[in-house]
Design a protein around this motif. Structure first.
Motif, PDB file in Angstrom:
ATOM      1  N   LYS A   1      11.707  57.769  76.228  1.00  9.51           N
ATOM      2  CA  LYS A   1      12.297  58.853  77.019  1.00  9.51           C
ATOM      3  C   LYS A   1      12.127  60.192  76.306  1.00  9.51           C
TER       4      LYS A   1
ATOM      5  N   HIS B   1      13.290  52.149  74.373  1.00  9.08           N
ATOM      6  CA  HIS B   1      13.175  52.966  75.579  1.00  9.08           C
ATOM      7  C   HIS B   1      13.713  54.382  75.371  1.00  9.08           C
TER       8      HIS B   1
ATOM      9  N   ASN C   1      13.622  55.305  88.504  1.00  9.72           N
ATOM     10  CA  ASN C   1      15.073  55.093  88.413  1.00  9.72           C
ATOM     11  C   ASN C   1      15.763  56.289  87.771  1.00  9.72           C
TER      12      ASN C   1
ATOM     13  N   PHE D   1      14.694  58.593  82.127  1.00 14.60           N
ATOM     14  CA  PHE D   1      14.091  57.265  81.941  1.00 14.60           C
ATOM     15  C   PHE D   1      15.204  56.235  81.949  1.00 14.60           C
ATOM     16  N   LEU D   2      15.265  55.422  83.010  1.00 20.46           N
ATOM     17  CA  LEU D   2      16.334  54.428  83.152  1.00 20.46           C
ATOM     18  C   LEU D   2      15.707  53.080  83.475  1.00 20.46           C
ATOM     19  N   LEU D   3      15.878  52.121  82.560  1.00 21.07           N
ATOM     20  CA  LEU D   3      15.283  50.800  82.739  1.00 21.07           C
ATOM     21  C   LEU D   3      15.782  50.138  84.019  1.00 21.07           C
TER      22      LEU D   3
ATOM     23  N   GLY E   1      19.976  57.423  82.113  1.00 17.18           N
ATOM     24  CA  GLY E   1      18.602  57.695  81.733  1.00 17.18           C
ATOM     25  C   GLY E   1      18.338  59.165  81.448  1.00 17.18           C
TER      26      GLY E   1
ATOM     27  N   SER F   1       8.657  52.145  86.912  1.00 18.96           N
ATOM     28  CA  SER F   1       9.947  51.840  87.541  1.00 18.96           C
ATOM     29  C   SER F   1      11.090  52.576  86.844  1.00 18.96           C
ATOM     30  N   SER F   2      11.023  52.659  85.511  1.00 20.41           N
ATOM     31  CA  SER F   2      12.076  53.351  84.753  1.00 20.41           C
ATOM     32  C   SER F   2      12.087  54.850  85.046  1.00 20.41           C
TER      33      SER F   2
END
Length: 399
Positions: free
Chosen positions: A346, A342, A44, A353-355, A180, A40-41
């Motif tokens: 990344k 996170h 996103n 990479f975005l939570l 991200g 999901s990250s």
């Protein structure tokens, strides 16, 4: 002793057996929840990158291609700089099919006493910009004045609300939302502010400027193509008619990242399925072995009046309790590893990479826990079927 307390007594009494079931439930939930959060990250991050670009074509100096990978500069915010004549903007505006265009100018602060921290500095024109402004408006509704700066989400917001670059303090107007990408480690300002930073750097003998560009200089031009025009054709026209520039098509930049994302997603997805399948099979095998070992225990319980239904309830209760506990611990452990670290993930993956939002994480939490409990029910239902076939008399005669 009440029968409803017996599952807990059995779990505590057989620590080795309980620990084995707990560990498999832990691994199952950890792999599913951790894999879901990472996938999901990544999605996103790609979506955020596409929104941040906002342009169909990005024009950079030819040297940007020969010196550093332009995709990395533009997407990840690496600390670097390159320039081309300001007249390039007017030349691009004359190309048929160009609807909007806006310049940006890059420089970087120094890792020295003159600067608070070494960061990428990006200047944009608020009057013409159509790529940074939509992002800025999420965090800052005012007018960006000369001398004001906007900082990325990873840049520390000081209590004094200013940062020092080239022995001058610059006012922090706002901190931007996380993307991200490497742009979270960048500082943004209008072009006039960036030019003032360049003058301050010149006075310290840290020159970013190229004196041959008498008409001013810019680093990139963000181009939006008119509806009805082919992006590839417009990009080719710009490349042919303007010398010493390099045209980068945004779709090419994101498609390369999308391909990498697809490959990483497949690997994570396959590993998650394999771990889940193995854990489920092992849980069934372990439950079957446990039932074989507990035949005498069940026979004794039958003799003292426990029905087959109660024995099935006992086995199912133990399994559900252990799977719930293991599932919760696996999910919490995944959160502890992913949420605080996170940024390291990344960097290791090398992709945006975005939570996901907290609400999405909570939904994943619930679904993973339900799946873990469901796996416990599946394995315990098999055990309950075995219990129903237990012949008490035969077991007693066998001693």
């Amino acid at each position: 002793m009440r029968f409803c307390t017996l599952p807990f007594i059995n779990i505590l009494g057989k620590k080795g057996r309980s620990a084995a079931l707990f560990v498999f439930a832990f691994l199952l939930s950890f792999s599913i929840f951790g894999g879901a959060i990472i996938l999901s990250s990544l999605r996103n991050g790609l979506k955020s990158l596409e929104q941040r670009l906002g342009a169909d074509i990005i024009v950079v100096p030819y040297e940007a291609r020969t010196k550093v990978n332009a995709d990395t500069i533009l997407n990840q915010g690496n600390r670097t700089y390159f320039y081309m004549p300001g007249s390039t903007l007017g030349k691009i505006a004359k190309i048929e099919g160009v609807e909007k265009l806006s310049p940006q100018i890059y420089m970087c602060s120094m890792n020295a006493g003159c600067c608070s921290v070494s960061l990428q500095l990006i200047g944009f024109d608020p009057d013409t910009d159509f790529t940074i402004q939509p992002w800025v408006r999420q965090s800052f509704s005012g007018t960006l004045k000369t001398g004001d700066i906007l900082i990325g989400s990873k840049v520390t917001l000081t209590s004094s609300r200013n940062l020092k670059f080239f022995d001058r303090l610059w006012n922090i107007a706002a901190q931007l939302e996380e993307t991200g990408t490497g742009l979270d480690n960048a500082v943004f300002a209008n072009i006039e502010t960036i030019r003032q930073m360049m003058d301050a750097a010149d006075k310290l003998n840290w020159s970013f400027t190229d004196k041959k560009y008498a008409d001013g200089m810019i680093s990139t031009v963000m181009v939006k193509v008119q509806d009805g025009y082919d992006i590839d054709s417009v990009a080719s026209l710009i490349q042919r008619r303007i010398k010493r520039i390099q045209v980068v098509k945004a779709k090419n930049m994101t498609s390369g990242i999308a391909n990498s994302l697809s490959n990483v997603s497949k690997i994570i997805g396959i590993l998650t399925i394999i771990v889940w399948f193995l854990c489920l099979i092992i849980l069934i095998v372990v439950s079957t072995l446990i039932i074989g070992e507990r035949k005498k225990e069940f026979a004794v319980l039958r003799i003292i009046g426990a029905s087959r239904r109660k024995l099935s309830f006992l086995a199912m209760s133990e399994s559900v309790i252990l799977n719930t506990a293991g599932g919760l611990c696996g999910i919490i452990f995944a959160l502890i590893l992913i949420i605080p670290f996170h940024s390291l993930i990344k960097s290791a993956i090398g992709l945006p990479f975005l939570l996901p939002p907290a609400t999405i994480i909570f939904v994943m939490f619930i679904l993973t826990l339900v799946l873990s409990i469901l796996c416990g029910c599946i394995t315990s239902s098999y055990a309950a079927h075995k219990i129903a076939q237990v012949d008490t008399g035969t077991i007693i005669r066998e001693g």
